[in-house]
Structures are given as C-alpha cells and as structure tokens.
Design an enzyme around this catalytic site. Structure first.
Site, PDB file in Angstrom:
ATOM      1  CB  CYS A 146      -1.068   0.093   1.119  1.00  0.00           C
ATOM      2  SG  CYS A 146      -0.126  -0.467   2.725  1.00  0.00           S
TER       3      CYS A 146
HETATM    4  N1  LIG Z   1      -4.310  -4.397   5.320  1.00  0.00           N
HETATM    5  C1  LIG Z   1      -3.628  -3.604   4.272  1.00  0.00           C
HETATM    6  O1  LIG Z   1      -3.940  -2.366   4.305  1.00  0.00           O
HETATM    7  C2  LIG Z   1      -2.830  -4.339   3.198  1.00  0.00           C
HETATM    8  C3  LIG Z   1      -2.580  -3.651   2.214  1.00  0.00           C
HETATM    9  C4  LIG Z   1      -1.637  -4.101   1.136  1.00  0.00           C
HETATM   10  C5  LIG Z   1      -1.478  -5.682   1.211  1.00  0.00           C
HETATM   11  N2  LIG Z   1      -1.585  -6.257   2.481  1.00  0.00           N
HETATM   12  C6  LIG Z   1      -1.075  -7.427   2.788  1.00  0.00           C
HETATM   13  O2  LIG Z   1      -2.023  -8.377   2.459  1.00  0.00           O
HETATM   14  C7  LIG Z   1      -1.961  -9.740   3.397  1.00  0.00           C
HETATM   15  C8  LIG Z   1      -3.233  -9.721   4.285  1.00  0.00           C
HETATM   16  O3  LIG Z   1      -3.287  -8.746   4.979  1.00  0.00           O
HETATM   17  P1  LIG Z   1      -4.838  -8.313   5.739  1.00  0.00           P
HETATM   18  O4  LIG Z   1      -4.665  -6.872   6.018  1.00  0.00           O
HETATM   19  O5  LIG Z   1      -5.902  -8.768   5.063  1.00  0.00           O
HETATM   20  O6  LIG Z   1      -4.176  -9.470   6.942  1.00  0.00           O
HETATM   21  P2  LIG Z   1      -5.534  -9.687   8.146  1.00  0.00           P
HETATM   22  O7  LIG Z   1      -6.668  -8.872   8.222  1.00  0.00           O
HETATM   23  O8  LIG Z   1      -4.632 -10.052   9.404  1.00  0.00           O
HETATM   24  O9  LIG Z   1      -5.855 -11.069   7.630  1.00  0.00           O
HETATM   25  C9  LIG Z   1      -5.005 -12.235   7.250  1.00  0.00           C
HETATM   26  C10 LIG Z   1      -5.506 -13.628   7.774  1.00  0.00           C
HETATM   27  O10 LIG Z   1      -5.418 -13.520   9.096  1.00  0.00           O
HETATM   28  C11 LIG Z   1      -6.430 -14.435   9.631  1.00  0.00           C
HETATM   29  N3  LIG Z   1      -6.890 -13.403  10.833  1.00  0.00           N
HETATM   30  C12 LIG Z   1      -6.158 -12.729  11.572  1.00  0.00           C
HETATM   31  N4  LIG Z   1      -6.845 -12.232  12.460  1.00  0.00           N
HETATM   32  C13 LIG Z   1      -8.213 -12.327  12.133  1.00  0.00           C
HETATM   33  C14 LIG Z   1      -9.420 -12.038  12.750  1.00  0.00           C
HETATM   34  N5  LIG Z   1      -9.455 -11.147  13.819  1.00  0.00           N
HETATM   35  N6  LIG Z   1     -10.735 -12.490  12.301  1.00  0.00           N
HETATM   36  C15 LIG Z   1     -10.356 -13.118  11.136  1.00  0.00           C
HETATM   37  N7  LIG Z   1      -9.591 -13.560  10.600  1.00  0.00           N
HETATM   38  C16 LIG Z   1      -8.354 -12.936  10.985  1.00  0.00           C
HETATM   39  C17 LIG Z   1      -7.333 -14.821   8.581  1.00  0.00           C
HETATM   40  O11 LIG Z   1      -7.144 -15.862   8.306  1.00  0.00           O
HETATM   41  P3  LIG Z   1      -8.017 -17.269   8.638  1.00  0.00           P
HETATM   42  O12 LIG Z   1      -9.366 -17.032   8.906  1.00  0.00           O
HETATM   43  O13 LIG Z   1      -7.666 -18.394   7.651  1.00  0.00           O
HETATM   44  O14 LIG Z   1      -7.280 -17.918  10.097  1.00  0.00           O
HETATM   45  C18 LIG Z   1      -7.192 -13.795   7.691  1.00  0.00           C
HETATM   46  O15 LIG Z   1      -7.010 -14.513   6.359  1.00  0.00           O
HETATM   47  C19 LIG Z   1      -0.865  -9.474   4.234  1.00  0.00           C
HETATM   48  O16 LIG Z   1       0.311  -9.916   3.513  1.00  0.00           O
HETATM   49  C20 LIG Z   1      -0.712  -7.673   4.078  1.00  0.00           C
HETATM   50  O17 LIG Z   1       0.760  -7.434   4.200  1.00  0.00           O
HETATM   51  C21 LIG Z   1      -2.441  -5.577   3.443  1.00  0.00           C
END
Ligand SMILES: NC(=O)c1ccc[n+]([C@@H]2O[C@H](COP(=O)([O-])OP(=O)(O)OC[C@H]3O[C@@H](n4cnc5c(N)ncnc54)[C@H](OP(=O)(O)O)[C@@H]3O)[C@@H](O)[C@H]2O)c1
Length: 330
Positions: A146
């Site tokens: 991002c």
């Molecule tokens: N957030 C951003 O702004 C952003 C922007 C660009 C790229 N990214 C990248 O994209 C990837 C995913 O990021 P994300 O922000 O989507 O990560 P996230 O919200 O932490 O989700 C990733 C995984 O963590 C699990 N998880 C963790 N905590 C959770 C909760 N409280 N409730 C439900 N599921 C939970 C889920 O997997 P399960 O259900 O399988 O356990 C989910 O698929 C990362 O590598 C990140 O660096 C993020």
C-alpha cells in the site's frame, strides 16, 4: 466469465477482494478460504452476504483446500510468510497481495521481512503488478504494498527526472493497514488521539520502492488514528523537468489516478473506501524542491482494488470493472 478463489478471505484484504469480485460483471466466485471459518456459511463473516437476490458466496473451506481449487484466478490474501511458502498448484492466474513475491533479491527477505524466503528461485517468475507503471503480463502477479503503491504512483513516472539522493517520503496510514490481528501497537487505546511513527528507516516497503525506482529513498511511515486511507508526501529535487507536466501526461488517460489541479491537495476523505488515487504537485517557495503527494485507500488501490485491476488487465476486461470509483461530494 472467469472463476475466482480467494485464499485468506476473512482478513481485511480478503473481504475487500470478495466485495469487488461480487461486484464484478465478469468474475464468478468459486471458493473462499479461511482456516478460522472453514465449514461455515459466508454469513459467519458478514451477515450481509448471501441475502436474497444477491450473488451467492460458497461455504468457507480451509486455505489449503482453497489453494488446490482449479480456479482461473486465485487471490492470495495471507501473511507474507504464509504466502512465501505456497507453490502455485493450478495453471490459473495467482495474485498475491502479500509482499512475498515482490522482491527480486531473495536475500532481502531476511533483512526486511525477518524470514528466509523458502522459494528464492521462483521470484523471477512474478511480475510486479502496478498497472499504471508496468505492463502486467503472465500468470503470477505480486500485488504491490500500500505505501509502495502511493509512493510509486507519485514518483514512478518521475524516476528519470529527479535527483536520486534527494528523495524523502513521509507517509501515514490508517489502522487497517496492520491487518485484523490485534496488537498493542494497533490497539485503539494507543492509536486514537495519537500519531506515531513506526519502523522508521526500516519499513518492508522500502526495498520494493527502491527496486522499482532504481535508487534508495528515505521513508518514514506513521500510524494515523483513522480506519482506512493512506497519504504519502514525497520531497524531491527535479533535474530540470517540469514534474507536474510529466505526471499530468502520464495519468492523462487514467480512470483511477487523478493529478489534481495546481493548488489543490489530495485528501484521505475523497479516496477512503474507493479504488482511486489522487496526486497533488506543489513547488516549495524556499527551496527548489517539488512536493508530490499521493492519497489512496490502503485496502482499495493499495490492495484489493489494485489486485482486481491487475486481473482486468490480464483478462482484457475494462480497467475499472468491479472497482469502486468515487462520485462527487460523497
Ligand atoms: N491491510 C492492508 O492495508 C494491506 C494492504 C496491502 C497488502 N496487504 C497484505 O495483504 C496480506 C493480508 O493482509 P490483511 O490486512 O488482509 O491481513 P489480516 O486482516 O490479518 O488477515 C489475514 C488472515 O489472518 C487471519 N486473521 C487474523 N486475525 C483475524 C481476525 N481477527 N478475524 C478473522 N481473521 C483473522 C485470517 O485467516 P484465517 O481465517 O484463515 O485464520 C485472514 O485471512 C498481508 O500479507 C498484508 O501485508 C495488506
């Protein structure tokens, strides 16, 4: 129609990708993976899903099972380390939203991401998917970070027109940038009414920015007390070119990136919840520096919107299909 699997669909970027796939006229949802929700109906994630008349979201399966589904397109929305471990098993397009396949030099993963890349030999096969700056091709797409997206939208077209040693970037992101897993540093009690720099000089998006630009930059990220949105302020010294003119020409045909008129600054409020990006260009009165500011939504153009835009380019769909682009005065 192309069919889609989303791996890691319960996370922030997974949900945002799901929302865009459901809005896309040429994508059909095939499978959704989540280890925590496997076996459950999509309404366990959000009760607004699977309403009468809406497009159906299938029951969750594990991420492992989702990775084995033979879909035309697989969006991988997992942590960096989980995504690095995967070996694409299907012949379809894979768009990885993590940082696991953005860097060409595998040794950089130990320094910037804190793990040794398990498949260093595979990195050359991934294309860095920043569609405004790269011709997206092939079937393995590393979706940019991002902060990197905002910085490169501002500086990518200028890379041959600025003094490399002059580039300093000050960036700020909303709390969803850190993902859903709760941590002390993203706890509301710490973040609200606060503004905190973090990973100063050591943020993992620095090497992908430098890789694209061809020179290193100084970069400081900050955590903003808002849910979403990101703003990067880039200070550069021109080698002589009119930097505004270069940017205006580069983005003249874009429905996603807008170079604002002289004197108008980008704002989070206009890009939050959208897949658009705004760029403002200002001349410093006292120095000969130019200040280029880019605002976007970290989950939109900074993640899911860009992932879908990459797919649009690969499949020849309209560039903005499935994207959320802003109207006026919303
Ligand atoms: N957030 C951003 O702004 C952003 C922007 C660009 C790229 N990214 C990248 O994209 C990837 C995913 O990021 P994300 O922000 O989507 O990560 P996230 O919200 O932490 O989700 C990733 C995984 O963590 C699990 N998880 C963790 N905590 C959770 C909760 N409280 N409730 C439900 N599921 C939970 C889920 O997997 P399960 O259900 O399988 O356990 C989910 O698929 C990362 O590598 C990140 O660096 C993020």
């Amino acid at each position: 129609m192309a069919n889609v699997t989303i791996v890691g669909a319960a996370g922030y970027t997974g949900q945002e990708t799901l929302d865009r796939v459901l809005a896309h006229p040429s994508l059909e949802l095939y499978a959704v993976g989540s280890d925590s929700l496997a076996g459950r109906d999509a309404t366990a994630l959000d009760p607004r899903l699977n309403r009468n008349g809406g497009r159906r979201v299938p029951r969750f399966i594990t991420n492992e099972a989702a990775l084995s589904v033979d879909a035309d397109i697989t969006f991988v929305c997992l942590s960096h380390e989980e995504a690095a471990a995967l070996e694409p098993r299907t012949g379809g397009v894979v768009v990885d939203l993590s940082g696991a396949h953005r860097l060409r030099d595998a040794d950089l993963y130990a320094t910037w991401y804190g793990f040794h890349h398990p498949h260093p030999e595979s990195l050359a096969g991934w294309v860095y998917g920043l569609p405004e700056l790269v011709e997206v091709h092939g079937r393995l797409i590393a979706n940019p970070g991002c902060y990197a997206t905002a910085t490169l939208l501002a500086l990518g077209p200028l890379r041959d027109h600025v003094e490399p040693t002059s580039v300093v970037v000050d960036a700020k992101s909303g709390m969803t940038g850190a993902g859903r897993t709760p941590r002390a540093s993203t706890h509301a009690g710490f973040v609200l009414e606060n503004l905190s720099p973090y990973k100063v000089g050591s943020h993992q998006h620095v090497p992908e920015i430098a890789q694209f630009l061809g020179f290193p930059i100084t970069f400081t990220p900050h955590l903003l007390p808002v849910r979403r949105g990101l703003l990067a302020t880039c200070y550069v010294q021109s080698t002589g070119a009119d930097l505004r003119a270069v940017l205006e020409e580069h983005y003249a045909g874009s429905a996603v990136v807008t170079v604002l008129p002289d004197g108008v600054a980008p704002e989070l409020g206009r890009v939050q919840g959208t897949d658009a990006a705004e760029i403002g260009v200002f001349q410093d009165r006292f120095t000969d520096r130019t200040i280029v500011i880019c605002a976007l939504d970290n989950l939109g153009k900074g993640a899911a919107g860009q992932a879908v835009q990459n797919v649009n380019r690969l499949f020849g769909f309209p560039d903005t299909a499935g994207l959320r682009l802003p109207g006026v005065l919303v």
